[in-house]
Design an enzyme around this catalytic site. Structure first.
Site, PDB file in Angstrom:
ATOM      1  N   GLN A 190       0.819  -1.218   0.000  1.00 39.48           N
ATOM      2  CA  GLN A 190       0.000   0.000   0.000  1.00 39.48           C
ATOM      3  C   GLN A 190       0.852   1.266   0.000  1.00 39.48           C
ATOM      4  O   GLN A 190       0.458   2.306   0.513  1.00 39.48           O
ATOM      5  CB  GLN A 190      -0.924  -0.001   1.221  1.00 39.48           C
ATOM      6  CG  GLN A 190      -1.903  -1.168   1.248  1.00 39.48           C
ATOM      7  CD  GLN A 190      -2.783  -1.175   2.484  1.00 39.48           C
ATOM      8  OE1 GLN A 190      -2.829  -0.196   3.227  1.00 39.48           O
ATOM      9  NE2 GLN A 190      -3.486  -2.275   2.710  1.00 39.48           N
ATOM     10  N   CYS A 191       2.014   1.178  -0.602  1.00 36.89           N
ATOM     11  CA  CYS A 191       2.951   2.303  -0.638  1.00 36.89           C
ATOM     12  C   CYS A 191       2.811   3.056  -1.963  1.00 36.89           C
ATOM     13  O   CYS A 191       2.423   2.474  -2.984  1.00 36.89           O
ATOM     14  CB  CYS A 191       4.378   1.785  -0.470  1.00 36.89           C
ATOM     15  SG  CYS A 191       5.666   3.043  -0.536  1.00 36.89           S
ATOM     16  N   GLY A 192       3.147   4.326  -1.956  1.00 38.21           N
ATOM     17  CA  GLY A 192       3.134   5.082  -3.191  1.00 38.21           C
ATOM     18  C   GLY A 192       4.150   4.572  -4.207  1.00 38.21           C
ATOM     19  O   GLY A 192       4.045   4.873  -5.395  1.00 38.21           O
TER      20      GLY A 192
END
Length: 244
Positions: free
Chosen positions: A117-119
């Site tokens: 769920q990281c950019g």
């Protein structure tokens, strides 16, 4: 003469006495002593069997014999033998099975702490998959270690993490058990990686998708920031793979 002993240190103060002989007890093999006399220091090794040590002094100065270590050869070797290669570690796969990383001997390894769920997730997973598809048959392996220490961006369990990577990004490289990469509970493999290649602002992993590159012998030869594009590492991978 008096003896002062504490844990692994023993100090003997020996008053001058011509031809004084001291019967030492059994010490571990090759116990190290430091012998000090008139500011002169020398290192002595004693075997494990009882040993007579003769002193013959005519001066009025005291002689001090300091036992610096009571460790045996085995314990000394253990404490000094730090891991030298990625191949010396055993890790858990996503199903909890032990994986001996020596199975990757002869392979170039790109080791990455991943998050779902990281950019940086989309770009990194896509490019890692491209690299793997392109070079897996030529000796590249990518080892992904999920980590939830950065913004809580890898909250799922191992099954969910693997399903996400394989379904959304067609990731075929191995994804291992979720680990800590910083702190007291950091996985041993990550303690080794960080000690081998410190970061620009210190050893600690700064964010998701930090990358380490190891050669065919398991030596860590490169470290790359989370924002470094996996495809930008291609030239270093090709160099290790000896691809022109």
């Amino acid at each position: 003469m008096y003896i002062c002993m504490c844990l692994s240190r023993c100090s003997l103060l020996i008053r001058p006495n011509p031809s004084l002989k001291i019967q030492f007890p059994c010490f571990p093999q090759k116990t190290h002593f430091v012998f000090l006399q008139n500011s002169s220091i020398s290192l002595l090794n004693f075997p494990s069997k009882p040993q007579c040590f003769g002193l013959d002094h005519s001066s009025n100065t005291s002689t001090r014999l300091v036992l610096c270590s009571l460790r045996s050869d085995h314990s000394m070797a253990t404490s000094s033998q730090k891991p030298q290669s990625v191949h010396e570690f055993t890790v858990k796969d996503a199903k909890g099975n032990d994986v001996d990383l020596s199975i990757y001997k002869g392979k170039v390894l790109l080791i990455v702490n991943v998050a779902s769920q990281c950019g940086l997730t989309n770009s990194n997973y896509k490019e890692l998959s491209k690299l793997y598809e392109k070079y897996k048959d030529q000796g590249l392996e990518i080892l992904a270690f999920p980590c939830n220490q950065f913004g809580g961006q890898e909250p799922g369990n191992n099954e969910q993490i693997v399903e996400f990577a394989c379904t959304r990004f067609k990731a075929e490289f191995p994804i291992f058990d979720k680990v800590d990469v910083n702190g007291e509970n950091a996985a041993p493999i990550y303690k080794f990686l960080k000690s081998s290649k410190g970061g620009f602002f210190g050893d600690g992993i700064k964010w998701n998708f930090s990358k380490f590159l190891a050669d065919q012998d398991g030596n860590v030869i490169g470290r790359y920031a989370p924002t470094t594009s996996p495809l930008s590492i291609e030239k270093d991978i090709k160099k290790l793979l000896k691809i022109i």
